[in-house]
Design a protein around this motif. Structure first.
Motif, short mmCIF file in Angstrom:
data_model
loop_
_atom_site.label_atom_id
_atom_site.label_comp_id
_atom_site.label_asym_id
_atom_site.label_seq_id
_atom_site.Cartn_x
_atom_site.Cartn_y
_atom_site.Cartn_z
N ILE A 164 -31.25 60.96 -75.77
CA ILE A 164 -31.23 60.04 -76.89
C ILE A 164 -32.34 59.06 -76.65
N VAL A 165 -32.95 58.87 -77.91
CA VAL A 165 -34.26 58.04 -77.82
C VAL A 165 -34.05 57.11 -78.78
N CYS A 166 -34.51 55.86 -78.56
CA CYS A 166 -34.32 54.75 -79.75
C CYS A 166 -35.85 54.29 -80.04
N ARG A 167 -36.75 54.53 -79.54
CA ARG A 167 -38.20 54.14 -79.87
C ARG A 167 -38.96 55.64 -79.88
N GLN A 168 -38.86 56.04 -80.92
CA GLN A 168 -39.41 57.37 -80.95
C GLN A 168 -40.88 57.63 -81.07
N ASN A 169 -41.39 58.76 -80.51
CA ASN A 169 -42.67 59.10 -80.74
C ASN A 169 -42.81 59.61 -82.18
N PRO A 170 -44.32 59.66 -82.64
CA PRO A 170 -44.51 60.16 -84.05
C PRO A 170 -44.15 61.61 -84.09
N LEU A 171 -43.54 61.77 -85.28
CA LEU A 171 -43.07 63.17 -85.72
C LEU A 171 -43.83 64.36 -85.39
N ASP A 172 -45.15 64.29 -85.21
CA ASP A 172 -45.93 65.27 -84.78
C ASP A 172 -45.95 65.50 -83.34
N ASP A 173 -45.86 64.56 -82.55
CA ASP A 173 -45.71 64.98 -81.01
C ASP A 173 -44.47 65.91 -81.02
N ALA A 174 -44.61 66.74 -79.65
CA ALA A 174 -43.63 67.74 -79.06
C ALA A 174 -42.88 67.09 -78.01
#
Length: 191
Positions: free
Chosen positions: A90-100
């Protein structure tokens, strides 16, 4: 092998990520060394999928979101860089959508087996619990309805045990509850 020769064989983070994008097999990365991962069985995958489905339904429309085992977690401590594939997070501060990968998971789940128990309960627990955003690290059994939650407390991480299909794991940090009955639906042998 000399230390100098070993250094020549270390893989850079950039090379690891590029190779992983093109690979049909998953690999974890520990400080320049790449380790192939074995495939999981149906029981393991059912449990991991049940976790993502159960928490995903509760998080719909909220800031925090679940990720499945295809999203890595990147851990960075000084020169120690690692990439692990948890079974769910579960992540609340997400990385950019292009990251894996994600850098700031709040809750991480690993479904443990006999072959992964030592790594999941020791190495990965210590590594995941070093992430400042981590509120809980959860080790879920495969053969029986049970889980251990390592939860952040003022004095470090405390250990909580849950067992039985009626047990419910609370995650007030992300406003989610996870019933073991839901986690193990279709994953336990029935008489």
């Amino acid at each position: 092998m000399t230390a100098e020769a070993a250094q020549d064989q270390l893989v850079t983070v950039e090379d690891y990520l590029a190779a992983e994008r093109a690979s049909t097999q998953k690999h974890e990365y520990l400080c320049g060394v790449v380790y192939g991962m074995a495939g999981a069985g149906n029981r393991h995958n059912r449990i991991a999928t049940n976790i993502v489905v159960a928490i995903g339904a509760q998080l719909r429309g909220k800031n925090c979101q679940p990720f499945n085992s295809d999203t890595k977690v990147r851990l960075r401590r000084f020169e120690d860089i690692r990439f692990y594939y948890p079974d769910a997070q579960i992540v609340c501060r997400q990385n950019p959508l292009d990251d894996a990968f994600q850098d700031e998971p709040v809750v991480v789940f690993e479904v443990v087996s006999d072959s992964t128990r030592r790594t999941d309960e020791q190495e990965k627990r210590v590594a995941y619990c070093s992430i400042p955003s981590m509120a809980a690290y959860v080790v879920v059994e495969q053969e029986r309805a049970a889980a251990i939650v390592w939860r952040r407390a003022p004095i470090g991480f405390t250990r909580e045990e849950y067992a039985g299909l009626d047990a419910v794991l609370p995650f007030p940090e992300v406003e989610v509850q996870l019933a073991l009955r839901d986690v193990f639906e279709g994953a336990l042998d029935t008489p």
